[in-house]
Design an enzyme around this catalytic site. Structure first.
Site, short mmCIF file in Angstrom:
data_model
loop_
_atom_site.label_atom_id
_atom_site.label_comp_id
_atom_site.label_asym_id
_atom_site.label_seq_id
_atom_site.Cartn_x
_atom_site.Cartn_y
_atom_site.Cartn_z
NE ARG A 142 -2.99 -3.15 0.39
CZ ARG A 142 -2.44 -4.25 0.20
NH1 ARG A 142 -1.36 -4.20 -0.30
NH2 ARG A 142 -2.97 -5.35 0.49
CB THR B 210 -1.10 -6.71 -8.96
OG1 THR B 210 -1.72 -5.34 -8.67
CG2 THR B 210 -1.13 -7.10 -10.34
CG ASP B 211 0.15 -7.11 -2.45
OD1 ASP B 211 -0.42 -5.93 -2.16
OD2 ASP B 211 0.66 -7.73 -1.56
CD1 TRP B 212 -1.79 -0.16 -3.35
CD2 TRP B 212 -2.62 -2.11 -3.64
NE1 TRP B 212 -3.19 -0.16 -3.32
CE2 TRP B 212 -3.59 -1.22 -3.48
CE3 TRP B 212 -3.04 -3.72 -3.89
CZ2 TRP B 212 -5.10 -1.59 -3.52
CZ3 TRP B 212 -4.32 -3.92 -4.07
CH2 TRP B 212 -5.31 -2.92 -3.81
N GLY C 174 2.51 -4.77 -7.49
CA GLY C 174 3.32 -6.13 -7.90
C GLY C 174 3.03 -6.55 -9.37
#
Length: 869
Positions: free
Chosen positions: A2, A288-290, A292
């Site tokens: 984040r 996605t993750d942030w 990612g």
């Protein structure tokens, strides 16, 4: 990761390659090669379309009617985040307002609304797991869903079932439910059902193999570590909770930062296309993750559906792998229109399935500021301003559930001489900063990035601000008429000791996410190891040297070593209170003073020494080349490896004492479904999926609208010269090896959400009567473990598959608990046949019932008798 992590990464990524049309990214050009360990991830194309299951049919029909009329710009808008700091939430998509679809708000965390106000800070996942209570798992999910909905959040970024806890020092183990696939699976599924019952999309994460924080991310100088996992281990351990989450109907999956078998999770076609969308029948969308996302075309083809927060390699530059570049890739033919249509349909179908087309509020908070007014797009220069925080109170009476979870998770490890519960007039001396408040203020450390005062949660994006905090010091002072407090981590030399005094010593162990380093620990417990922080071991020993009666209270993210003091004769009792959230004090005193008997059980093993673990589950440090994290221990994590190695832990998985005692009697086993074959019956065929025109859209659909007011660095789908992008269609994109647009045959292990529906046929039901044989009321947990026959090959000697918890039983009363065992529960993954293999009729299977993995009370043999041990 984040917001804060994005800022931290800017410097390290400054020389990274920026996104480019139809090009690979920072690391993707390397991802097709085999690594030094010999692991590789075979290609699987094309991405399967969603919508072929009847359980999602209505949502997909609605989505199809909308998506078929969308422009290219509207479709791209919904797949791409608007950029970091470009809205009220940690992530938001663009909108399709013609169809009533707003910017979708995505927000942390699994334990409460992150970076907000007037919300509940629930106990962490590891605490919930320690309750072994399915009803509380579900109730927490329901109340999380209510609070996120009340704040106008469409997508809750949780629950976390990965990491699973393979590495005891792993930084984010505490966000999940415990170091066992079934405990994670049940906790995750119950949470998902609760969240989505309130119309909020749940996100199961992190898919997959993110068992260490350090070196999880790729950058220009270093590829993320590769988690090298064999096929059987992947299916039987790490995929298990994801499969159950998908069976629960989860709407979103978040990929992990790391690679698996030499391919980044966010563009690993084997993981996303074959396993997740085909074999497990996932009908929602993959994000996605942030930061990612590591490539544009490659990730789209591999099955990614949404890029978060939208930025490319370097945040805050207004560049993206998707956004306008995805528009370009559609126009020049690099990404098939059919793939984009499926991406958008999956997102819109999840929106409809949760009923968010009805009366769903818009975001009424800002994760960027606590002020009432401010910039609407803080990442942009000259952003318009307005009201950003309305301070909507969503707490209701959720403190009741939060307190119940924290209380029922408290795990009594030791209680010599029945020193607990304490009496209200006992002379108490309370030691340790972990009993008190943070001296700098309640939420003074961003994302809980410090260990000051009582430890209520770990640190990172999986946290929430505390609306208030009742510390153990406050709660004990409110109840005890004879308590003195020494809120220090150094034992005071001038403490007076009287006969009968009880010392209550508080210690803690913390961990979190990699973007914050706390006291030398960069997420993982690198500096502290598995020891207590802040001289906790010495504090206990000093107290034990002076007092004859010592009670130790532990707040911890996971396993913690106790060998320096656990056998000291003065140490009479140990309570593990895990990570209790806002109700830390009240939940503890509920148990400490005997209003409730403790009923929590360890969701992990507590070892005698860190050397009890194999070296393969230790933290890996930075090599000259990419880190290879090879899972050589295979199926044997946590208690499984202790059993295999015949190592006696200090306290086993599932251990937990009570102020009363329980007996198990009258075990019975009944056959529900005859398992007449080694493999499940043939899977059902796929149903039809939405169809759309496949012609490349007119370039004008992504031309900038006239008189459009652009926000600087905001990520839009528009192109300055879309006609030129379309003309470049003659250039051939360098597709990954094995890429094809011809659909694959449906995997035999699939057929429904979670896999072949026959896997979830109930094979057996096991019942046992639990009786309170003590003198105080209490609750008991029956844990069910399976032992599989040698005919299936080598397997762990015991594997948790189910559990059940009694209501509060008065002395002398009983309750009969019944647990169901599915075909999958007694199956192993056949790596040759690529299907789940079970013994015919369950022959040779033993079913163990007990209060921990080492405390068995009854056993049933399939085809034989049940008996009390």
């Amino acid at each position: 990761m984040r917001v804060l992590s994005a800022i931290a990464l800017v410097a390290s990524l400054a020389s990274s390659a920026l996104s480019a049309p139809a090009s690979e990214s920072r690391v993707s050009t390397q991802l097709r090669s085999r690594d030094a360990e010999g692991y590789s991830s075979p290609p699987y194309y094309p991405a399967p379309n969603g919508g072929w299951l009847s359980s999602w049919a209505d949502a997909y029909e609605k989505a199809q009617r909308v998506v078929r009329d969308m422009t290219l710009a509207e479709k791209v808008n919904l797949t791409t985040g608007t950029g970091i700091f470009m809205g009220p939430c940690v992530g938001q998509t663009g909108s399709a307002l013609r169809f009533g679809i707003p910017n979708l708000c995505l927000q942390d965390s699994p334990l409460g609304v992150r970076n907000s106000d007037h919300n509940t800070a629930f106990p962490a996942g590891i605490t919930v797991g320690a309750t072994f209570d399915k009803d509380l798992m579900y109730a927490r999910g329901v109340e999380l869903g209510k609070e996120f909905r009340g704040k106008g959040i469409n997508v809750l970024l949780g629950p976390s079932v990965g990491p699973i806890g393979r590495k005891p020092r792993g930084g984010r183990n505490w966000e999940g439910f415990g170091a066992d696939p079934s405990l994670q699976a049940i906790g995750g599924a119950q949470t998902i059902k609760g969240i989505q019952s309130q119309g909020v999309i749940a996100t199961i994460k992190h898919y997959i193999g993110n068992e260490q924080e350090m070196y999880r991310m790729s950058n220009v100088g270093q590829r993320a570590y590769s988690s090298n996992i064999d096929d059987r281990t992947l299916h039987e351990v790490y995929l298990w909770p994801f499969a159950e989450g998908i069976r629960a109907g989860v709407g979103a999956v978040m990929t992990a930062y790391n690679e698996v078998n030499s391919s980044a999770c966010s563009q690993n076609s084997k993981l996303l296309n074959e396993i997740l969308k085909d074999e497990l029948g996932f009908q929602g969308f993959v994000m996605t993750d942030w930061l990612g996302q590591y490539g544009g075309v490659s990730s789209a083809l591999a099955g990614l559906d949404m890029a978060m927060p939208g930025d490319g390699a370097i945040p805050l530059l207004g560049t993206a792998y998707w956004g306008s570049e995805l528009s370009r890739s559609i126009l020049n033919g690099s990404v098939p229109v059919s793939r984009l249509n499926d991406m958008v349909t999956r997102i819109v179908a999840a929106w409809y399935k949760m009923g968010q087309d009805g009366e769903f509020p818009l975001p009424n908070f800002s994760s960027n500021t606590q002020d009432a007014t401010g910039p609407l797009y803080p990442g942009a220069l000259f952003s318009p301003s307005g009201v950003v925080n309305q301070y909507v109170n969503v707490q209701a009476d959720h403190n009741i559930t939060a307190r119940a979870i924290a209380r029922d998770a408290i795990t009594l490890l030791k209680n010599d001489d029945n020193i607990l519960p304490l009496k209200k007039d006992d002379a108490l001396k309370v030691f340790g900063t972990d009993a008190g408040p943070n001296p700098d203020g309640l939420n003074s450390c961003a994302d809980m990035g410090c260990n000051k005062g009582v430890l209520t949660m770990g640190w990172g994006s999986g946290t929430s601000r505390l609306p208030y905090l009742v510390t153990p010091q406050e709660a004990i002072a409110n109840i005890s008429s004879n308590a003195a407090f020494f809120i220090t981590d150094n034992f005071p030399s001038n403490v007076a000791v009287s006969s009968g005094d009880v010392a209550v010593v508080f210690i803690s162990a913390d961990s979190g996410e990699n973007y914050i380093t706390v006291e030398g620990n960069p997420g993982d417990r690198t500096s502290a190891g598995l020891n207590a922080w802040h001289n906790g071991d010495k504090l206990v020993k000093d107290a034990a040297a002076k007092f004859s009666k010592v009670v130790v209270v532990v707040h911890t993210v996971g396993p913690i070593l106790m060998e320096e003091w656990i056998d000291l004769p003065s140490v009479k009792a140990v309570l593990v209170a895990h990570l209790p959230g806002q109700e830390a004090g009240w939940s503890l005193t509920d148990v400490l003073f005997g209003d409730y008997s403790p009923s929590g059980h360890l969701p992990y093993t507590i070892p005698r020494a860190e050397s009890d673990y194999p070296s393969s589950v230790g933290l890996l440090s930075q090599p000259i080349v990419q880190i290879q994290d090879t899972y050589t221990e295979g199926l044997y994590i946590d208690y499984r490896l202790f059993l295999k190695a015949n190592i006696t832990p200090r306290y086993p998985f599932g251990h937990g004492l009570s102020y009363t005692t329980f007996s198990f009697s009258q075990p019975t086993l009944s056959v529900r479904t005859a398992l007449d074959s080694t493999y499940p019956p043939t899977r059902p065929p796929k149903g039809p999926t939405p169809t759309y025109p496949t012609a490349i859209p007119d370039p004008s659909e992504v031309a900038w609208p006239k008189n459009f007011g652009r926000i600087w660095r905001y990520l839009y789908p528009y192109l300055d010269d879309p006609a030129s992008a379309a003309k470049n269609s003659s250039k051939t994109y360098p597709y990954p090896a094995g890429y094809t647009t011809v659909p694959k045959p449906a995997p035999r292990a699939g057929g429904a959400e979670g896999g072949n529906p026959a896997l979830f046929d109930v094979a057996f039901a096991v019942s046992v009567t639990v009786t309170n044989t003590g003198s105080r009321p209490g609750r008991a947990v029956a844990q069910l473990y399976v032992e599989l026959p040698d005919s299936l090959g080598e397997t762990p000697s015991r594997q948790l598959r189910q559990f059940a918890k009694t209501k509060t039983l008065a002395p002398g009363t009983s309750e009969t608990l019944t647990m169901e065992i599915t075909r999958k529960d007694i199956s192993v993954w056949d790596v040759v046949v690529q299907d789940w293999k079970a013994p015919v009729r369950g022959e040779g299977v033993k079913i163990w019932l007990g209060e921990s993995v080492l405390d068995m009370r009854a056993v049933c043999e399939v085809g034989g008798a049940c008996r009390v041990i």
